[in-house]
Design an enzyme around this catalytic site. Structure first.
Site, PDB file in Angstrom:
ATOM      1  N   ASN A 140       0.810  -1.205   0.000  1.00  0.00           N
ATOM      2  CA  ASN A 140       0.000   0.000   0.000  1.00  0.00           C
ATOM      3  C   ASN A 140       0.848   1.262   0.000  1.00  0.00           C
ATOM      4  O   ASN A 140       1.078   1.859  -1.042  1.00  0.00           O
ATOM      5  CB  ASN A 140      -0.970  -0.047   1.197  1.00  0.00           C
ATOM      6  CG  ASN A 140      -2.072   0.973   1.083  1.00  0.00           C
ATOM      7  OD1 ASN A 140      -1.943   1.959   0.372  1.00  0.00           O
ATOM      8  ND2 ASN A 140      -3.169   0.748   1.784  1.00  0.00           N
ATOM      9  N   ASP A 141       1.356   1.638   1.155  1.00  0.00           N
ATOM     10  CA  ASP A 141       2.086   2.912   1.247  1.00  0.00           C
ATOM     11  C   ASP A 141       3.292   2.974   0.311  1.00  0.00           C
ATOM     12  O   ASP A 141       3.627   4.041  -0.201  1.00  0.00           O
ATOM     13  CB  ASP A 141       2.583   3.125   2.680  1.00  0.00           C
ATOM     14  CG  ASP A 141       1.422   3.313   3.628  1.00  0.00           C
ATOM     15  OD1 ASP A 141       0.357   3.761   3.172  1.00  0.00           O
ATOM     16  OD2 ASP A 141       1.583   2.999   4.817  1.00  0.00           O
ATOM     17  N   VAL A 142       3.939   1.823   0.077  1.00  0.00           N
ATOM     18  CA  VAL A 142       5.185   1.836  -0.688  1.00  0.00           C
ATOM     19  C   VAL A 142       4.948   2.079  -2.182  1.00  0.00           C
ATOM     20  O   VAL A 142       5.896   2.238  -2.936  1.00  0.00           O
ATOM     21  CB  VAL A 142       5.985   0.528  -0.497  1.00  0.00           C
ATOM     22  CG1 VAL A 142       6.398   0.377   0.946  1.00  0.00           C
ATOM     23  CG2 VAL A 142       5.194  -0.673  -0.966  1.00  0.00           C
ATOM     24  N   SER A 187      -1.317   1.883   7.675  1.00  0.00           N
ATOM     25  CA  SER A 187      -0.922   3.183   8.187  1.00  0.00           C
ATOM     26  C   SER A 187      -2.089   4.158   8.216  1.00  0.00           C
ATOM     27  O   SER A 187      -1.980   5.241   8.756  1.00  0.00           O
ATOM     28  CB  SER A 187       0.187   3.763   7.313  1.00  0.00           C
ATOM     29  OG  SER A 187      -0.320   4.020   6.030  1.00  0.00           O
TER      30      SER A 187
END
Lengths: 99, 464
Positions: B389-391, B430
């Site tokens: 996700n965040d990456v 996150s």
């Protein structure tokens, strides 16, 4: 007691060693390496053993017992976890060789 | 030289050999080829030091029995849990074992401070500092374990939290000074000192979001090393000094590398309460996520020239690494060029994904890190995001309001098509919205990574 200045020398040289050894590690080994260094500070076990060995009151015995218990968990768990992870790199490497 | 003296010499020599084996072991662990032998060398050092200590320490019969029982109990529990735990749960187990080491260092300090037979202030002070660091590492690691294990699901945050933590820190340090200087001594003072140190570890770790846990675990690993080194000074134990300090230095470097990979400073990780603001104001992601059926996604993959797979924590949770490799082997048979792109902080630890892919048998040369692969997304037909996700959130490049702005990301948004395998429509670990998921070329394949990839395998087989 290890002489104060000599202790500082040991401290400094050991710190350099740790820094140098890690600085050349590829990213893929970071997790196993964290686990491996986690195992190595399991050497706290010998300190906890000595502390419990010299205990002479019940309170100190209880704390010492907890200390040895925790330290043994650190050492054994750290070893098992690291070895399991690194084993996988071995098998992956062999498979790569066969391709 | 009598027996006791030569025994002590033997103990010291065994510690020297152990320290040597630890350093050689760490060195060998720094290459995949020699890594397994590295941990074994270190293991030999540990067994040697433990056995020699056991034989030559002067313990009463009761204490000797207690030592052996404690080693057996702690060792057996750790052995069983370490052997049984799934590979995907390794990060929290490392946190747990690390916390135990910190607790042991704290216990050694407690023995020194409670028994009060240390004469020198220097000795007491070193014991107290080591005990403080060890206790923080102990309780903090347990909280990290609880968070990753899913036992603690909320990040506790309240206004003025930093002030409260600062107050706890100051009280702990004050108590430490009082105990060491002798102005407030006795069991109560020592207990308060350790109580507040443990509280500090809990209070420090509770507000930190799950996505930052790798950095935190690495930091506590370094702290435990330092604590062990300090207690080594107290006990005149060269093996503990060297091993503890080596780990302290190595762990600090590792922590910095991780924080750098997330483009954040360590202070930022510890004190910025990551993800706090993202729920409300920072979210600027608009648009809708477009779903795709596994059969369509399978056809898209089968007729691609080049597919880049981006695995993340979702793959780990679903234990989908074997299925993913099965899918990729199938695609390779179809003549598709397959690459794996690993973000340095994908998963819960750096290298977490590499371990899992290695477990599944993916060859190293298909796996690329951020710097190697990012230019290649331009030429990829499909970027297949599996539980990451965040990456891959392009907001990190473009949206200054995003909490992860500035973090280096995998440029999955540059691929012609993006397929995202994701459990549901919600935010990731996150709590940050992902702009990638609403792009025109992005299609969402909802479902558990294991079953979704299983469906993709069927679809590719049907297509081919």
């Amino acid at each position: 007691m290890i002489d104060g200045v000599i202790a500082l020398y040991i401290f400094m040289l050991a710190a350099f060693t740790g820094y140098e050894v890690i600085s050349r590690v590829p990213v893929i080994l970071h997790t196993p390496l964290m686990s491996g260094s986690n195992f190595i500070h399991g050497i706290v076990l010998v300190g906890a053993m000595v502390a419990l060995a010299t205990a002479d009151t019940t309170l100190v015995r209880v704390i010492g017992f907890v200390g040895v218990f925790l330290a043994a968990g650190n050492a054994v768990g750290g070893y098992v976890a690291t070895e399991r992870m690194l084993q996988m790199f071995v098998s992956a490497g062999k498979k790569k060789g066969n391709l | 030289m009598d027996f006791a003296q030569s025994g002590q010499t033997l103990v010291q020599l065994s510690y020297l050999v152990a320290a040597f084996l630890f350093i050689v072991g760490l060195k060998r662990m720094s290459s995949p080829v020699t890594a397994v032998s590295g941990i074994r060398w270190a293991g030999v050092g540990m067994v040697l030091a433990t056995l020699v200590t056991l034989v030559f320490m002067h313990a009463s019969q009761l204490n000797l029995i207690l030592v052996i029982v404690a080693i057996a109990a702690g060792g057996a529990l750790a052995w069983i849990s370490g052997k049984r735990v799934a590979m995907t749960d390794m990060p929290q187990m490392i946190a747990l074992y690390n916390g135990m080491g910190g607790g042991a260092a704290g216990a050694i300090a407690a023995v020194e401070l409670y028994s009060g037979n240390e004469q020198s202030v220097t000795h007491l002070a070193i014991a107290a500092v080591g005990g403080f660091i060890g206790s923080v590492s102990f309780s903090g690691s347990l909280i990290a374990f609880g968070k990753l294990q899913g036992l603690i699901t909320k990040s506790v945050r309240f206004s003025g939290q930093k002030l409260v933590n600062l107050a706890i820190l100051l009280v702990t340090v004050g108590l430490g000074f009082a105990v060491v200087s002798g102005s407030f001594t006795g069991p109560l003072a020592v207990s308060l000192f350790f109580g507040f140190a443990l509280l500090l570890g809990i209070a420090m770790t509770l507000p930190i979001g799950g996505a930052d846990m790798p950095v935190v675990i690495s930091l506590y690993n370094a702290l435990t090393g330092l604590a062990v080194g300090f207690e080594g000074f107290v006990l005149d134990n060269a093996a503990m000094i060297i091993a503890g300090t080596v780990v302290g230095a190595a762990g600090t470097l590792l922590t910095q590398l991780m924080a750098k990979a997330m483009n954040r400073s360590l202070a930022n990780v510890l004190f910025a309460n990551f993800g706090e603001s993202s729920g409300a104001g920072a979210s600027t992601v608009t648009g809708t996520q477009k779903a795709i059926e596994a059969s369509d996604a399978g056809v898209m993959l089968a007729f691609s020239q080049k597919v880049i797979v981006v695995p993340g924590y979702g793959m780990a949770v679903a234990q989908a690494q074997h299925k993913v490799w099965e899918l990729c082997q199938l695609l390779i048979e179809h003549g598709v060029q397959v690459r794996f792109a690993i973000h340095p902080v994908a998963g819960r630890m750096p290298g977490h994904m590499n371990v899992l892919l290695a477990e599944a048998g993916v060859p190293y040369d298909l796996i690329s890190d951020l710097d190697e692969i990012n230019a290649e997304f331009d030429t990829a037909d499909v970027a297949l995001i599996i539980g990451a996700n965040d990456v891959v959130n392009p907001d990190a490049r473009t949206n200054k309001a995003s909490p992860i702005f500035g973090m280096p990301i995998l440029s999955a948004d540059k691929a012609k098509n993006v397929i995202v395998v994701k459990r549901g429509q919600g935010q990731g670990f996150s709590g940050i919205d992902n702009a990638l998921f609403v792009l025109d070329q992005t299609r969402m394949l909802y479902g558990d990574a294991q079953s979704a990839v299983g469906q993709l395998i069927q679809a590719v087989k049907a297509a081919g």
